[in-house]
Enzyme design. Structure first.
Site, mmCIF file in Angstrom:
data_model
loop_
_atom_site.group_PDB
_atom_site.id
_atom_site.type_symbol
_atom_site.label_atom_id
_atom_site.label_comp_id
_atom_site.label_asym_id
_atom_site.label_seq_id
_atom_site.Cartn_x
_atom_site.Cartn_y
_atom_site.Cartn_z
ATOM 1 N N GLU A 189 34.659 -20.628 75.275
ATOM 2 C CA GLU A 189 36.087 -20.865 75.522
ATOM 3 C C GLU A 189 36.893 -20.478 74.272
ATOM 4 O O GLU A 189 36.479 -20.758 73.149
ATOM 5 C CB GLU A 189 36.291 -22.366 75.825
ATOM 6 C CG GLU A 189 37.725 -22.723 76.159
ATOM 7 C CD GLU A 189 37.921 -24.212 76.444
ATOM 8 O OE1 GLU A 189 37.117 -25.040 75.967
ATOM 9 O OE2 GLU A 189 38.901 -24.549 77.139
ATOM 10 N N LYS A 228 41.885 -21.798 83.764
ATOM 11 C CA LYS A 228 41.435 -23.200 83.715
ATOM 12 C C LYS A 228 42.323 -24.073 84.598
ATOM 13 O O LYS A 228 43.556 -24.079 84.450
ATOM 14 C CB LYS A 228 41.466 -23.677 82.261
ATOM 15 C CG LYS A 228 40.837 -25.027 82.000
ATOM 16 C CD LYS A 228 40.837 -25.303 80.494
ATOM 17 C CE LYS A 228 40.061 -26.532 80.085
ATOM 18 N NZ LYS A 228 40.022 -26.683 78.615
ATOM 19 N N CYS A 242 35.295 -25.455 80.643
ATOM 20 C CA CYS A 242 35.187 -26.686 79.852
ATOM 21 C C CYS A 242 35.540 -27.952 80.633
ATOM 22 O O CYS A 242 34.757 -28.420 81.442
ATOM 23 C CB CYS A 242 35.994 -26.550 78.564
ATOM 24 S SG CYS A 242 35.402 -27.709 77.302
HETATM 25 N N1 LIG Z 1 38.129 -27.665 75.782
HETATM 26 C C1 LIG Z 1 37.968 -28.681 76.570
HETATM 27 O O1 LIG Z 1 38.336 -28.654 77.735
HETATM 28 C C2 LIG Z 1 37.272 -29.858 75.969
HETATM 29 C C3 LIG Z 1 36.723 -30.800 77.011
HETATM 30 C C4 LIG Z 1 36.005 -31.946 76.389
HETATM 31 O O2 LIG Z 1 35.762 -31.966 75.206
HETATM 32 C C5 LIG Z 1 35.592 -33.027 77.262
HETATM 33 O O3 LIG Z 1 35.074 -34.010 76.727
HETATM 34 O O4 LIG Z 1 35.773 -32.944 78.480
#
Ligand SMILES: NC(=O)CCC(=O)C(=O)O
Length: 271
Positions: free
Chosen positions: A43, A114, A155
């Site tokens: 990411e 996203k 993510c």
């Molecule tokens: N970059 C993100 O979306 C981080 C997501 C994250 O750390 C989580 O715990 O969920």
């Protein structure tokens, strides 16, 4: 193709955008050299993971040095390339956290923006507000490739099991998550979430993280993973900059689904 190698570039992001692009190009070449047919980046691999920086690192498809590098590398190495994610600005000025996906001829075959923005306040831990500068995507991304069908999400999207289920029901055999967990939720939830999405849906999961760079404000957890449909870790690393590879074999999906036919046994009449 039922079996092939996947490569994950666990790249340490620095503030210099061109240096990130150069590093990605080198690591993609390294992964291809190991025989990877599918290569995945993390990411926001061209930009430190900080909300206020996203607009200034953004590119507008099809223009931009990061997008050009991705298309060029996919074609040069004849690989399917999931280009992690980068900040993408659309024609209306909205900025998204976007994964661009290329085929072996360098053609764009998919784009995931996203869906779930990382807006959290963990007391004594992580505070992050992607929505300060980013807009959320509004579609699910399942892409047919020459290797098989992939689902791509980014993510925080992994925390929403309905999304992974929807991608699997749409035919995704591999769920790919470019990601960047941090030092608080990483040790607690990273592997648990990735393995859960694999076992829930009886698919491969590839989770590509940035390496830890102790000098940046956001401390990436690293720990990229390749997980099979039985939820076994096929390959994993710690937080160093490296290329990770592992074997994907779609026959394992069939075997696990025959032995444990949970997808067929869902009571869709009740829930
Ligand atoms: N970059 C993100 O979306 C981080 C997501 C994250 O750390 C989580 O715990 O969920």
């Amino acid at each position: 193709m039922s079996a092939f190698t996947v490569g994950v570039c666990q790249l340490g992001v620095v503030p210099d955008k061109q240096a990130n692009i150069n590093k990605a190009r080198r690591m993609i070449g390294e992964a291809a050299g190991y025989g990877s047919r599918l290569i995945v980046l993390p990411e926001m691999f061209n930009c430190p993971y900080q909300s206020e920086l996203f607009p200034q690192y953004a590119e507008t498809y099809p223009v931009g040095p990061t997008i050009a590098m991705l298309a060029e590398c996919a074609a040069k190495h004849k690989v399917v390339l999931v280009g992690g994610s980068i900040p993408e600005q659309d024609e209306n000025g909205n900025v998204y956290n976007t994964s661009f996906i290329f085929d072996e001829s360098g053609e764009l075959i998919g784009r995931h923006r996203k869906i779930h923005l990382f807006d959290v306040t963990i007391k004594g831990g992580t505070v992050f507000q992607e929505s300060r500068t980013l807009a959320a995507g509004s579609s699910i991304t399942v892409v047919k490739t020459s290797l098989g069908t992939i689902g791509v999400a980014i993510c925080y999207d992994v925390r929403f099991p309905e999304l992974a289920r929807a991608m699997a029901l749409s035919g995704a055999q591999i769920l790919i998550f470019p990601a960047a967990f941090g030092p608080v939720t990483g040790p607690a939830h990273w592997e648990l979430l990735m393995r859960s999405r694999a076992v829930d849906n009886q698919v491969y999961v590839v989770a590509a993280a940035p390496a830890l760079n102790a000098a940046t404000e956001y401390k990436a957890y690293g720990h990229s993973l390749i997980i099979d449909p039985w939820s076994r870790v096929v390959a994993g690393v710690a937080d160093e900059e490296t290329v990770l590879t592992g074997k994907i074999d779609f026959r394992t999906i069939n075997k696990v689904r025959e032995e444990l036919p949970v997808l067929k046994q869902r009571r869709v009449d009740l829930y």
